[in-house]
Design an enzyme around this catalytic site. Structure first.
Site, mmCIF file in Angstrom:
data_model
loop_
_atom_site.group_PDB
_atom_site.id
_atom_site.type_symbol
_atom_site.label_atom_id
_atom_site.label_comp_id
_atom_site.label_asym_id
_atom_site.label_seq_id
_atom_site.Cartn_x
_atom_site.Cartn_y
_atom_site.Cartn_z
ATOM 1 N N LYS A 78 -39.707 24.274 36.160
ATOM 2 C CA LYS A 78 -39.410 23.476 37.613
ATOM 3 C C LYS A 78 -39.142 24.588 38.630
ATOM 4 O O LYS A 78 -39.642 24.298 39.588
ATOM 5 C CB LYS A 78 -37.965 22.873 37.109
ATOM 6 N N ARG A 112 -41.718 26.774 43.661
ATOM 7 C CA ARG A 112 -42.157 27.805 44.492
ATOM 8 C C ARG A 112 -43.784 27.716 44.572
ATOM 9 O O ARG A 112 -44.245 27.873 45.801
ATOM 10 C CB ARG A 112 -42.006 29.274 43.663
ATOM 11 N N ARG A 146 -22.837 20.799 47.657
ATOM 12 C CA ARG A 146 -22.777 22.071 47.054
ATOM 13 C C ARG A 146 -22.854 23.406 48.000
ATOM 14 O O ARG A 146 -23.458 23.002 49.235
ATOM 15 C CB ARG A 146 -24.370 21.958 46.116
ATOM 16 N N SER A 163 -27.608 35.160 42.213
ATOM 17 C CA SER A 163 -28.179 33.807 42.571
ATOM 18 C C SER A 163 -29.808 33.910 42.717
ATOM 19 O O SER A 163 -30.084 34.657 44.009
ATOM 20 C CB SER A 163 -27.605 32.975 43.626
ATOM 21 N N GLN A 214 -31.691 31.512 43.963
ATOM 22 C CA GLN A 214 -32.137 30.746 45.273
ATOM 23 C C GLN A 214 -31.413 31.574 46.558
ATOM 24 O O GLN A 214 -32.305 31.295 47.325
ATOM 25 C CB GLN A 214 -30.963 29.457 45.203
ATOM 26 N N ASP A 259 -28.701 27.997 33.164
ATOM 27 C CA ASP A 259 -28.934 26.418 32.959
ATOM 28 C C ASP A 259 -28.858 26.337 31.523
ATOM 29 O O ASP A 259 -28.881 24.926 31.171
ATOM 30 C CB ASP A 259 -30.434 26.136 33.489
ATOM 31 N N LYS A 289 -23.004 23.520 40.369
ATOM 32 C CA LYS A 289 -24.259 22.904 39.894
ATOM 33 C C LYS A 289 -24.390 21.557 40.277
ATOM 34 O O LYS A 289 -23.581 21.060 40.997
ATOM 35 C CB LYS A 289 -24.492 23.477 38.511
ATOM 36 N N ARG A 293 -20.163 22.006 36.196
ATOM 37 C CA ARG A 293 -20.663 22.055 34.606
ATOM 38 C C ARG A 293 -19.593 22.311 33.659
ATOM 39 O O ARG A 293 -19.628 22.035 32.474
ATOM 40 C CB ARG A 293 -21.829 22.637 34.452
ATOM 41 N N ARG A 330 -28.790 18.366 32.896
ATOM 42 C CA ARG A 330 -28.573 19.274 31.717
ATOM 43 C C ARG A 330 -27.377 18.682 30.812
ATOM 44 O O ARG A 330 -27.436 18.905 29.598
ATOM 45 C CB ARG A 330 -28.226 20.796 32.197
HETATM 46 C C1 S3P Z 1 -32.992 28.503 40.067
HETATM 47 C C2 S3P Z 1 -31.889 29.221 40.108
HETATM 48 C C3 S3P Z 1 -30.584 29.039 39.590
HETATM 49 C C4 S3P Z 1 -30.871 27.910 38.646
HETATM 50 C C5 S3P Z 1 -31.580 26.538 39.092
HETATM 51 C C6 S3P Z 1 -32.815 27.087 39.783
HETATM 52 C C7 S3P Z 1 -34.238 28.600 41.059
HETATM 53 O O1 S3P Z 1 -29.719 28.738 40.371
HETATM 54 O O2 S3P Z 1 -29.640 27.513 38.041
HETATM 55 O O3 S3P Z 1 -31.724 25.416 38.203
HETATM 56 O O4 S3P Z 1 -35.364 27.982 40.883
HETATM 57 O O5 S3P Z 1 -34.176 29.787 41.844
HETATM 58 P P1 S3P Z 1 -28.964 29.901 41.200
HETATM 59 O O6 S3P Z 1 -29.943 30.839 41.756
HETATM 60 O O7 S3P Z 1 -28.105 29.247 42.332
HETATM 61 O O8 S3P Z 1 -28.027 30.359 40.226
#
Ligand code: S3P
Length: 415
Positions: free
Chosen positions: A12, A17, A110, A153, A155, A300, A327, A331, A373
């Site tokens: 995913k 990306r 979030r 993180s 993200q 995850d 999340k 969770r 999840r």
């Molecule tokens: C992800 C980063 C993770 C993960 C999410 C996907 C990503 O989150 O929990 O399911 O694709 O960069 P965080 O970066 O907020 O920890």
């Protein structure tokens, strides 16, 4: 012993990306084995609204990147945090492109402050109510920027790096604890001027070239079958084509602690490393401890590892996991509710879980809390314990739309 072989669903994180970066590269690319799930379909919809041409032929996707950004559109990121946070980063540096990013109820609760604040301090113009979606991004010319991540993180790291692609100066991100590095790897493969030096990532403004490739399988989705095989007597499952990038494969470190019998076969390296993972029923499972440096490498997988902990002979500890509170659901609370309904000996603190070996039972109705999840973890519990009804399990389509087809394959072998 009966054996089941499955193919891991496409990753995913890499699918998001591949879509986003190729859209922003402006060139043409062909992505094979793209995940077509609720989350990645949201990303496809968003890039199309920005002017990208996308056509699908099965799970192969042709992308004609954006030549001129369409402005003034609303981008619905649905349930997908990755779509929203990466798009905020990318769009903040596209001058003249103004967009509103929205999400469903879960995504709208979030935290976005973690990406908005650092971006604003490099000159981004982002408007929101209390840093939650909807978020309006007015693309700007951004300046050079150095940022130490306060949370591990991927993200947040990605949003900041992506904002630097069209900035007027360089971007440095310091990550005290490494998180998944798919962004860094893909940007490099697309020709970006990016350098990794220990905990520092340095990016100079770059024009991306499009990248055609085949996406590897998702270890987060594979983990449900991996844990099932370890727990269920007489079970052996091989999951083919799983991405084993070390920043994602923390579950294998836990398997080593627990003593799970597993092996990696057919290891190959393309853009990232993949393997076929075989896991066998293991009679004696030792308890495990997870703490801050391991957390991002299996963030995850914590719901399914919590189920595993119930079968380990002793007390397992999952520390430093407060990120789970933000999340798709809280969770920590969701896991405690669901596993307690099955008779688990589980306790939560704000940032940790303590789980002892438990005599679990089926015959229960549990909520998914709209969290894929959690729903998947409870579907696996059902295969071990029986008669568990998971309410609102359709959220599984967020990451693993072919789960029920794979479940049929499992049932054909283990009736
Ligand atoms: C992800 C980063 C993770 C993960 C999410 C996907 C990503 O989150 O929990 O399911 O694709 O960069 P965080 O970066 O907020 O920890």
């Amino acid at each position: 012993m009966n054996k089941l072989t499955l193919v891991a669903p496409p990753d995913k994180s890499i699918s998001h990306r591949a879509l986003l970066f190729n859209a922003f590269s402006g060139g043409t690319a062909k992505i094979a084995n793209l995940l077509l799930s609720y989350d990645t379909l949201a990303t496809i919809d968003c890039i199309q609204k920005l002017g990208c041409r996308v056509s699908l032929n099965g799970d192969t996707c042709s992308i004609l990147g954006i030549k001129k950004f369409w402005s003034g559109t609303t981008l619905d990121c649905k349930n997908s945090g990755t779509t929203m946070r990466l798009l905020i980063g990318l769009l903040s540096g596209i001058r003249g492109c103004d967009c509103v990013l929205t999400g469903d109820e879960s995504l709208s609760s979030r935290p976005m402050k973690r990406v908005v604040d650092p971006l604003v301090s490099r000159g981004a113009d982002i408007v929101s109510t209390n840093d939650y979606a909807p978020i309006t991004v007015f693309g700007q010319n951004l300046k050079d920027f150095k940022y130490t991540l306060p949370i591990a993180s991927a993200q947040v790291k990605s949003a900041i790096l992506l904002s630097g692609l069209r900035a007027s100066g360089d971007t440095t991100v310091i990550q005290p604890i490494p998180s998944r590095d798919h962004t860094e790897i893909m940007l490099k493969a697309m020709g970006a001027d990016i350098l990794i030096k220990g905990e520092k990532i340095l990016l100079n403004p770059s024009i991306l070239s499009s990248l055609s490739f085949c996406i590897s399988g998702d270890i987060s989705s594979a983990s449900f079958w991996m844990v099932l095989a370890a727990i269920k007597p007489n079970c052996e499952i091989t999951i083919n084509n799983v991405n084993i990038n070390p920043t994602r494969a923390g579950i294998l470190d836990v398997f080593d602690q627990v003593g799970v019998e597993y092996s990696l076969g057919n290891i190959k390296s393309d853009i990232e490393k993949v393997a076929d993972i075989s896991v066998k029923y293991t009679k004696y499972l030792k308890p495990f401890v997870i703490d801050s440096t391991l957390i991002p490498r299996l963030i995850d997988e914590i719901p399914i590892l919590s189920l595993l902990a119930c079968f380990c002979q002793g007390q397992s500890l999952i520390n430093d996991c407060s990120e789970l509170r933000v999340k798709e659901s809280d969770r920590i609370a969701s896991i405690v509710e669901c596993l307690s309904a099955l008779g688990a000996n589980i306790e939560q603190k704000q940032d940790s879980l303590t789980i002892s070996q438990s005599d679990l039972h089926g015959d229960a109705t549990v909520q998914s809390y709209g969290d894929h999840r959690i729903a998947l973890t409870m579907e696996i519990a059902n295969l071990i314990l029986g008669n568990i009804k998971v309410v609102a399990r359709e959220c599984i389509g967020v990451s693993y739309p072919q789960f029920f087809a794979d479940l049929e394959k499992y049932r054909e072998i283990y009736k």
